[in-house]
Design a protein around this motif. Structure first.
Motif, mmCIF file in Angstrom:
data_model
loop_
_atom_site.group_PDB
_atom_site.id
_atom_site.type_symbol
_atom_site.label_atom_id
_atom_site.label_comp_id
_atom_site.label_asym_id
_atom_site.label_seq_id
_atom_site.Cartn_x
_atom_site.Cartn_y
_atom_site.Cartn_z
ATOM 1 N N TRP A 72 7.711 -9.059 27.992
ATOM 2 C CA TRP A 72 8.995 -7.880 28.136
ATOM 3 C C TRP A 72 8.555 -6.825 28.835
ATOM 4 O O TRP A 72 9.254 -5.765 29.234
ATOM 5 N N ASP A 73 7.246 -6.505 28.853
ATOM 6 C CA ASP A 73 6.730 -5.405 29.599
ATOM 7 C C ASP A 73 7.019 -5.265 30.880
ATOM 8 O O ASP A 73 7.306 -4.543 31.600
ATOM 9 N N GLU A 74 6.819 -6.699 31.406
ATOM 10 C CA GLU A 74 7.427 -6.940 32.958
ATOM 11 C C GLU A 74 8.729 -6.658 32.986
ATOM 12 O O GLU A 74 9.231 -5.959 34.225
ATOM 13 N N VAL A 75 9.705 -7.121 32.154
ATOM 14 C CA VAL A 75 10.871 -6.820 32.376
ATOM 15 C C VAL A 75 11.460 -5.489 32.477
ATOM 16 O O VAL A 75 12.173 -5.114 33.399
ATOM 17 N N PHE A 76 10.943 -4.830 31.257
ATOM 18 C CA PHE A 76 11.155 -3.399 31.223
ATOM 19 C C PHE A 76 11.068 -2.416 32.498
ATOM 20 O O PHE A 76 11.526 -1.714 32.982
ATOM 21 N N SER A 77 9.772 -3.115 32.951
ATOM 22 C CA SER A 77 9.076 -2.214 33.874
ATOM 23 C C SER A 77 9.939 -2.452 35.329
ATOM 24 O O SER A 77 10.209 -1.708 36.176
ATOM 25 N N ARG A 78 10.412 -3.842 35.520
ATOM 26 C CA ARG A 78 11.373 -3.821 36.748
ATOM 27 C C ARG A 78 12.701 -3.269 36.518
ATOM 28 O O ARG A 78 13.253 -2.605 37.129
ATOM 29 N N LEU A 79 13.236 -3.320 35.105
ATOM 30 C CA LEU A 79 14.385 -2.559 34.812
ATOM 31 C C LEU A 79 14.271 -1.102 34.973
ATOM 32 O O LEU A 79 15.230 -0.378 35.771
ATOM 33 N N TYR A 80 13.096 -0.396 34.902
ATOM 34 C CA TYR A 80 12.655 1.075 34.983
ATOM 35 C C TYR A 80 12.981 1.343 36.487
ATOM 36 O O TYR A 80 13.452 2.246 36.712
ATOM 37 N N LYS A 81 12.268 0.486 37.302
ATOM 38 C CA LYS A 81 12.275 0.610 38.865
ATOM 39 C C LYS A 81 13.809 0.661 39.289
ATOM 40 O O LYS A 81 14.278 1.694 39.963
ATOM 41 N N MET A 82 14.586 -0.432 38.674
ATOM 42 C CA MET A 82 15.981 -0.450 39.050
ATOM 43 C C MET A 82 16.801 0.749 38.835
ATOM 44 O O MET A 82 17.454 1.314 39.683
ATOM 45 N N VAL A 83 16.609 1.041 37.489
ATOM 46 C CA VAL A 83 17.386 2.499 37.172
ATOM 47 C C VAL A 83 16.887 3.678 37.922
ATOM 48 O O VAL A 83 17.920 4.230 38.162
ATOM 49 N N LYS A 84 15.791 3.820 38.123
ATOM 50 C CA LYS A 84 15.362 4.882 38.738
ATOM 51 C C LYS A 84 15.761 4.939 40.069
ATOM 52 O O LYS A 84 16.419 5.913 40.604
ATOM 53 N N GLN A 85 15.813 3.724 40.861
ATOM 54 C CA GLN A 85 16.307 3.605 42.342
ATOM 55 C C GLN A 85 17.859 3.938 42.289
ATOM 56 O O GLN A 85 18.455 4.702 43.115
ATOM 57 N N HIS A 86 18.445 3.720 41.141
ATOM 58 C CA HIS A 86 19.941 3.422 40.879
ATOM 59 C C HIS A 86 20.491 4.955 40.706
ATOM 60 O O HIS A 86 21.105 5.695 41.534
ATOM 61 N N ASN A 87 19.436 5.700 39.976
ATOM 62 C CA ASN A 87 19.752 7.106 39.814
ATOM 63 C C ASN A 87 19.564 7.922 40.929
ATOM 64 O O ASN A 87 20.136 8.740 41.369
ATOM 65 N N GLN A 88 18.394 7.571 41.683
ATOM 66 C CA GLN A 88 18.351 8.149 43.115
ATOM 67 C C GLN A 88 19.473 7.893 43.868
ATOM 68 O O GLN A 88 19.602 9.159 44.700
ATOM 69 N N THR A 89 19.845 6.780 44.163
ATOM 70 C CA THR A 89 21.045 6.505 45.030
ATOM 71 C C THR A 89 22.130 7.271 44.587
ATOM 72 O O THR A 89 22.969 7.944 45.244
ATOM 73 N N LYS A 90 22.231 7.397 43.225
ATOM 74 C CA LYS A 90 23.406 8.318 42.756
ATOM 75 C C LYS A 90 23.467 9.638 43.141
ATOM 76 O O LYS A 90 24.381 10.441 43.442
ATOM 77 N N GLN A 91 22.190 10.148 43.021
ATOM 78 C CA GLN A 91 21.952 11.584 43.417
ATOM 79 C C GLN A 91 22.170 11.828 44.799
ATOM 80 O O GLN A 91 22.763 12.776 45.024
ATOM 81 N N ASP A 92 21.829 10.924 45.610
ATOM 82 C CA ASP A 92 21.952 11.157 46.860
ATOM 83 C C ASP A 92 23.311 11.099 47.327
ATOM 84 O O ASP A 92 24.002 11.667 48.255
ATOM 85 N N LEU A 93 24.220 10.066 46.756
ATOM 86 C CA LEU A 93 25.351 9.955 46.942
ATOM 87 C C LEU A 93 26.293 11.349 46.738
ATOM 88 O O LEU A 93 27.103 11.671 47.188
ATOM 89 N N ALA A 94 25.830 11.812 45.345
ATOM 90 C CA ALA A 94 26.472 12.821 44.905
ATOM 91 C C ALA A 94 26.073 14.417 45.781
ATOM 92 O O ALA A 94 27.118 15.002 45.954
ATOM 93 N N ALA A 95 25.075 14.304 46.391
ATOM 94 C CA ALA A 95 24.730 15.408 47.477
ATOM 95 C C ALA A 95 25.356 15.276 48.555
ATOM 96 O O ALA A 95 26.013 16.140 48.925
ATOM 97 N N GLU A 96 25.642 14.029 49.031
ATOM 98 C CA GLU A 96 26.511 13.614 50.253
ATOM 99 C C GLU A 96 28.002 14.101 49.953
ATOM 100 O O GLU A 96 28.440 14.717 50.930
ATOM 101 N N LEU A 97 28.454 13.688 48.871
ATOM 102 C CA LEU A 97 29.991 14.092 48.642
ATOM 103 C C LEU A 97 29.863 15.457 48.407
ATOM 104 O O LEU A 97 31.062 16.013 49.022
ATOM 105 N N HIS A 98 28.940 16.071 47.787
ATOM 106 C CA HIS A 98 29.078 17.708 47.520
ATOM 107 C C HIS A 98 29.193 18.261 49.106
ATOM 108 O O HIS A 98 29.989 19.231 49.442
#
Ligand code: ADP
Length: 431
Positions: A72-98
């Motif tokens: 599960w350590d492996e699963v969570f660490s992959r999810l962690y990376k995905m969420v981080k990347q998703h958040n970053q993309t969200k932030q980039d899109l929000a900045a672009e929208l702004h």
């Protein structure tokens, strides 16, 4: 992936091997019981981690990611990376929208995005002002409920957007909007609104101006025409009558010539391409020229005074200043009855240089003063015409003042007289 499967199978393989060993050493039942217990433990551990994952997914943030062990350590660490990347993309899109929102807010036009059912999906600040829209309540509202003018609704439904629609918005009856719809994408529409109030006002001024000029020229032309026809119809008219008619015709043609000359001066002054020819103007000499012109215009009917208390000269256009100073003096003479007193002054007042013309003439009622510099504005039409006025003198003075960053001040009292002053900044002075 292989590594993942390998790690997943380790507990199962180990339990199975140990169960086989137990079978060899003891009995099959014992081995099966052990296997069952081992599988229950493995499943319970996976179940616990799955529960943690389920809980975390309710509000998936990297900082609340649960602790995990084993596979599960492996699963969570992959999810962690995905969420981080998703958040970053969200932030980039929000900045672009702004960024896009800022750009559209800065547009000199109102923009509304409408969907296929004419519902508002988005609008910028200017559109909010033009149509009185509210960000909180009007998103996804049908625009025809909010902008109810019939001409707007017809325009929206007609579907021919080649020409813009001119419309007065509700609650802004002093405003004129030019509206255009641009279809795009999947039956979406961009509604562009432009405030053309200023443009309309200029258009009205231009139309009034043409009407005024035509009217001003038509009157003397009609008079001249009448005399010409009289002269033609009556060839045996006495010499004295013919001379009188010719004199009157000359007067009218002079009036037309003055009007055309003033129009040309105005158009030259208005033309932004004609720059100010600056020079150091000898004020004493200029004021004396203007004074002499005034004397001959008055013909001794008035007492003219010239007072020069400043030694400063002025940086500006000699010809334009002479025209402005002369216009103010000629007005004073024309609107002051015989025996009146007219004083020309050049003096300094709180960091300013002032040219003023004071007369003891007919004066002006306060309600007329703000409009005096409008073209063809006259307080008393017949008096202006009788004295050869074109109605453009003060408009010319205003333009010349503007070109010299000066201010035209008017103080007047009906029946007592007026003071017209041109106030220059000392930045234009040279002592
Ligand atoms: P006009 O050719 O009619 O004199 P102006 O633009 O010079 O046109 O002046 C506009 C109007 O301002 C005049 O028609 C007159 O009614 C008023 N006016 C200007 N100067 C004076 C003054 N010194 N005294 C009284 N009225 C004045």
């Amino acid at each position: 992936m292989q590594d993942f499967l390998f790690r997943l199978s380790i507990p199962v393989v180990l339990s199975t091997l140990f169960a086989l060993l137990l079978w060899g050493l003891f009995s099959a039942t014992f081995a099966l019981l052990f296997m069952l217990l081992a599988m229950l433990i493995v499943m319970a551990r996976h179940g616990r981690q799955l529960y943690k994952l389920g809980q975390w997914l309710n509000d998936a943030r990297p900082e609340t990611m649960p602790e995990a062990s084993g596979i599960w350590d492996e699963v969570f660490s992959r999810l962690y990376k995905m969420v981080k990347q998703h958040n970053q993309t969200k932030q980039d899109l929000a900045a672009e929208l702004h960024h896009i929102e800022q750009a559209t807010a800065a547009l000199p036009e109102g923009v509304v995005i409408l969907n296929e059912a004419h519902r508002i999906e988005w609008f910028n600040t200017l559109a909010r002002q033009h149509f009185n829209l509210d960000v909180e309540h009007d998103i996804m509202q049908d625009i025809t409920y909010l902008v109810r003018q019939p001409e707007f609704i017809d325009y929206l439904h007609e579907g021919d957007f080649s020409e813009p629609l001119l419309m007065v918005p509700a609650r802004h009856d002093e405003m004129t909007l030019s509206i255009k719809l641009i279809p795009y994408g999947d039956e979406k529409r961009l509604l562009i609104s432009r405030d053309i109030t200023q443009f309309k006002r200029i258009e009205t001024i231009r139309r009034d101006f043409v009407a005024n000029v035509s009217h001003e020229l038509r009157t003397p032309l009609t008079v001249v025409n009448g005399y010409v026809e009289n002269l033609l119809d009556m060839p045996d008219l006495g010499q004295e009558s013919a001379r009188r008619a010719l004199q009157l015709m000359a007067e009218q043609t002079r009036r037309m010539a003055n009007l055309v000359a003033d129009l040309l001066t105005l158009s030259r002054l208005e033309n932004e391409q004609s720059p100010l020819h600056e020079e150091l103007v000898d004020m004493r000499a200029l004021l004396n020229e203007v004074y002499q012109d005034g004397q001959s215009l008055s013909g001794g009917r008035h007492t003219l005074r010239l007072e020069i208390t400043s030694t400063s000269d002025l940086l500006g256009s000699h010809d334009e200043l002479r025209s402005a100073f002369g216009n103010l003096l000629s007005n004073a003479i024309r609107y002051t009855p015989d025996k009146g007193v007219i004083s020309l002054r050049w003096f300094e007042r709180d960091e300013h240089l002032v040219y003023s013309v004071q007369d003891s003439g007919i004066g002006i009622a306060p309600q007329h003063i703000p409009r005096l510099t409008e073209r063809f504005y006259r307080v008393d039409r017949s008096r202006s015409r009788e004295t050869g006025g074109t109605g453009l003198g003060l408009a010319i003075v205003k333009y010349i003042a503007m070109r010299h960053q000066a201010k035209l001040e008017v103080l007047s009292e009906e029946g007592k007289g007026s003071v017209f002053s041109l106030v220059f900044s000392t930045k234009r002075a040279s002592s």
